[in-house]
Design an enzyme around this catalytic site. Structure first.
Site, mmCIF file in Angstrom:
data_model
loop_
_atom_site.group_PDB
_atom_site.id
_atom_site.type_symbol
_atom_site.label_atom_id
_atom_site.label_comp_id
_atom_site.label_asym_id
_atom_site.label_seq_id
_atom_site.Cartn_x
_atom_site.Cartn_y
_atom_site.Cartn_z
ATOM 1 C CB SER A 149 14.965 8.132 -32.248
ATOM 2 O OG SER A 149 15.665 8.136 -31.019
ATOM 3 C CE1 TYR A 162 18.757 7.294 -32.764
ATOM 4 C CE2 TYR A 162 19.847 5.888 -34.368
ATOM 5 C CZ TYR A 162 18.774 6.151 -33.535
ATOM 6 O OH TYR A 162 17.714 5.271 -33.485
HETATM 7 C C1 GCO Z 1 21.182 5.054 -27.821
HETATM 8 C C2 GCO Z 1 20.146 4.193 -28.495
HETATM 9 C C3 GCO Z 1 18.907 5.023 -28.821
HETATM 10 C C4 GCO Z 1 17.775 4.109 -29.213
HETATM 11 C C5 GCO Z 1 16.531 4.800 -29.688
HETATM 12 C C6 GCO Z 1 15.860 5.551 -28.591
HETATM 13 O O1 GCO Z 1 22.387 4.846 -28.054
HETATM 14 O O2 GCO Z 1 20.761 5.916 -27.020
HETATM 15 O O3 GCO Z 1 20.667 3.595 -29.670
HETATM 16 O O4 GCO Z 1 19.239 5.933 -29.833
HETATM 17 O O5 GCO Z 1 18.166 3.268 -30.244
HETATM 18 O O6 GCO Z 1 16.806 5.650 -30.760
HETATM 19 O O7 GCO Z 1 14.669 6.112 -29.111
#
Ligand code: GCO
Length: 258
Positions: A149, A162
């Protein structure tokens, strides 16, 4: 064996397992790998959604197998690989795509939610990667594509687990290279930018966030899932036989520009 010039991107005769491929980025990559000649093993935890996606792809003439398991359930992952073994289905290409998002400021974040995101987005890539590599090593070849990501390299408030998981995906990819490249396996990652997916629908629908993404992205737009296909086919094919441990950002230039 070095592929002949015309076959560099040809995946004919190869089988690709794409986790989280009933929909979204995983489904788009599964379609693209199939278009390049691969048989695909679709994966999802929801049997109905998986069956529907497989039926749609078979109708389009694709060779599709189904592997219904939750990527966080290690026993189910191991059983799924054993079932593929029993059917003589060898996974040549693994795309560790499955992932969830959970947006919450850290001071309000329950540890259980932290663990759930880390387990789903990072630990599963290790477990499934290990099961695939155990079978790729004796064959002396294999392709592993981990889905990172923008947050593999840059943080955004409210998505800490994440971000940490996706940062870990970048380093897990390098760890896989360190141990498995000598066995003919290429492990690389793709870092999608802000893509139009169900997971991001809430962001797209938020006028302020939508304006930020379109203003902050040099390409001035969100990415489409199918825009990952070229990079996925490249990393799944002989064209990338000397590419290892890399993360390729498909992000409209967002990470490259302040
Ligand atoms: C967020 C998004 C991001 C994108 C992606 C960006 O909440 O900022 O979900 O995480 O999904 O990962 O590269």
């Amino acid at each position: 064996m070095t592929a002949m010039k015309g076959q560099l991107f040809d995946l004919t005769g190869r089988t690709a397992l794409v986790t989280g491929s009933s929909r979204g980025l995983g489904r788009a990559m599964a379609e693209g790998l199939a278009e390049a000649g691969a048989a695909v093993v679709l994966n999802g935890a929801d049997a109905g959604r998986l069956r529907e996606a497989a039926a749609e792809m078979r109708t389009a003439g694709r060779t599709v197998h189904e592997a219904c398991f939750d990527v966080t359930d290690e026993a189910a992952v191991i059983a799924a690989f054993e079932a593929l073994d029993a059917q003589g289905i060898a996974v040549d290409i693994l795309v560790n795509n499955a992932g969830i998002q959970f947006r919450r400021p850290m001071v309000e974040l329950d540890t259980a939610d932290w663990r759930r995101v880390i387990e789903t987005n990072l630990t599963s890539a290790f477990v499934i990667g290990r099961e695939a590599a155990r079978r790729m090593i004796p064959r002396g070849r294999g392709k592993i594509i981990n889905i990172g990501s923008l947050t593999s390299d840059a943080a955004r408030a409210t998505v800490a687990p994440y971000t940490v998981a996706k940062g870990g995906i970048k380093m897990l990819t390098r760890a896989m290279t360190a141990e498995w490249a000598p066995h003919g396996i290429q492990a690389n990652a793709i870092g999608p930018g802000y893509m139009l997916t169900d997971m991001n629908q809430a962001l797209v629908d938020d006028p302020k966030f939508n304006a930020w993404v379109t203003g902050r992205t040099p390409s001035r737009r969100w990415g489409r899932p199918e825009e990952l296909i070229g990079t996925a086919v490249f990393l799944a094919s002989a064209a990338s036989d000397y590419v290892n441990g890399q993360i390729i950002y498909v992000d409209g230039g967002m990470l490259a520009v302040l």
